[in-house]
Write a protein that holds these residues in place. Structure first.
Motif, PDB file in Angstrom:
ATOM      1  N   ARG A 105       9.091 -23.876  40.865  1.00 59.78           N
ATOM      2  CA  ARG A 105       7.737 -23.368  41.111  1.00 59.78           C
ATOM      3  C   ARG A 105       7.145 -22.757  39.849  1.00 59.78           C
ATOM      4  O   ARG A 105       5.953 -22.890  39.575  1.00 59.78           O
ATOM      5  N   GLN A 106       7.988 -22.079  39.068  1.00 56.87           N
ATOM      6  CA  GLN A 106       7.506 -21.517  37.801  1.00 56.87           C
ATOM      7  C   GLN A 106       7.128 -22.616  36.822  1.00 56.87           C
ATOM      8  O   GLN A 106       6.089 -22.533  36.154  1.00 56.87           O
ATOM      9  N   GLY A 150       3.773 -24.040  38.418  1.00 52.89           N
ATOM     10  CA  GLY A 150       2.603 -23.171  38.450  1.00 52.89           C
ATOM     11  C   GLY A 150       2.108 -22.733  37.091  1.00 52.89           C
ATOM     12  O   GLY A 150       0.891 -22.717  36.833  1.00 52.89           O
ATOM     13  N   LEU A 161       3.134 -20.323  42.746  1.00 56.09           N
ATOM     14  CA  LEU A 161       3.830 -19.180  42.138  1.00 56.09           C
ATOM     15  C   LEU A 161       4.012 -18.040  43.122  1.00 56.09           C
ATOM     16  O   LEU A 161       5.009 -17.293  43.042  1.00 56.09           O
TER      17      LEU A 161
END
Length: 211
Positions: free
Chosen positions: A7-8, A11, A207
């Protein structure tokens, strides 16, 4: 790699896409006439990093869809592929524009007819609108099917996709860049801005997602 890291990696590039694009977009409008070569080269340079970040975002988005529902592999791959084609089109379009001004001192606007970069006009215009609309439609399908993000993000993608799709017939509408609906008109940066807003929203939601 766990989903938090994915996700990091999805995002953060999405936010970078938006921020860099907000830098490059004004460069298309700061000159009334043909811009200096440095302006055109700067646009292309920034777009290179935008497209690189876009590819990372697309890979992460595809991974998250597949993790949420493995049976959505086809839709995830379809969305990724349309997004990747858009990135490639942008690379090629910028290469055509830069090639039209290299070795010249100025006086050429590669977004207009007669610049030697007419091929980029079609790529940036109707072709990019078609590919973008398909990316957004398939991304919306994935969001609705996997519940990866709130339903309203899918609906927003669908609305923006329709806007892009409606610009495809601009291929018949002339080449005056000051007109909204011409092949190289104001509809392109406006539709592109809405795409960027969607990417920003989705990136922030990814995020903030828990678990």
């Amino acid at each position: 790699m766990n989903n938090i890291k994915v996700r990091q990696f999805t995002g953060i590039p999405g936010i970078i896409i938006f921020l860099l694009s907000m830098v490059v977009l004004p460069l298309y409008f700061v000159y009334n006439g043909p811009p200096p070569v440095s302006n055109i080269l700067s646009r292309a340079l920034i777009n290179m990093f935008v497209c690189t970040a876009l590819i990372i975002f697309l890979v992460g988005f595809r991974h998250l869809i597949r993790e949420a529902r493995p049976d959505f592999e086809f839709i995830a791959t379809l969305s990724f592929t349309f997004g990747l084609v858009f990135a490639i089109l942008t690379f090629v379009s910028d290469a055509i524009q830069v090639g039209s001004v290299l070795g010249k001192s100025g006086g050429i606007d590669p977004t207009t007819v007669g610049s030697g970069a007419e091929g980029a006009i079609l790529l940036f215009g109707p072709i990019a609108r078609l590919v973008t609309s398909m990316f957004l439609f398939t991304a919306a399908m994935a969001i609705l099917g996997t519940h990866l993000l709130p339903k309203w993000t899918a609906r927003l993608a669908q609305v923006i996709a329709v806007f892009h799709f409606a610009l495809i017939p601009s291929i018949f509408s002339g080449t005056d860049p000051s007109h909204f609906y011409s092949i190289n008109g104001l509809g392109i940066p406006i539709s592109g801005t809405w795409l960027l807003i969607w990417i920003l929203v989705v990136s922030i939601m990814i995020l903030r997602k828990k678990g």
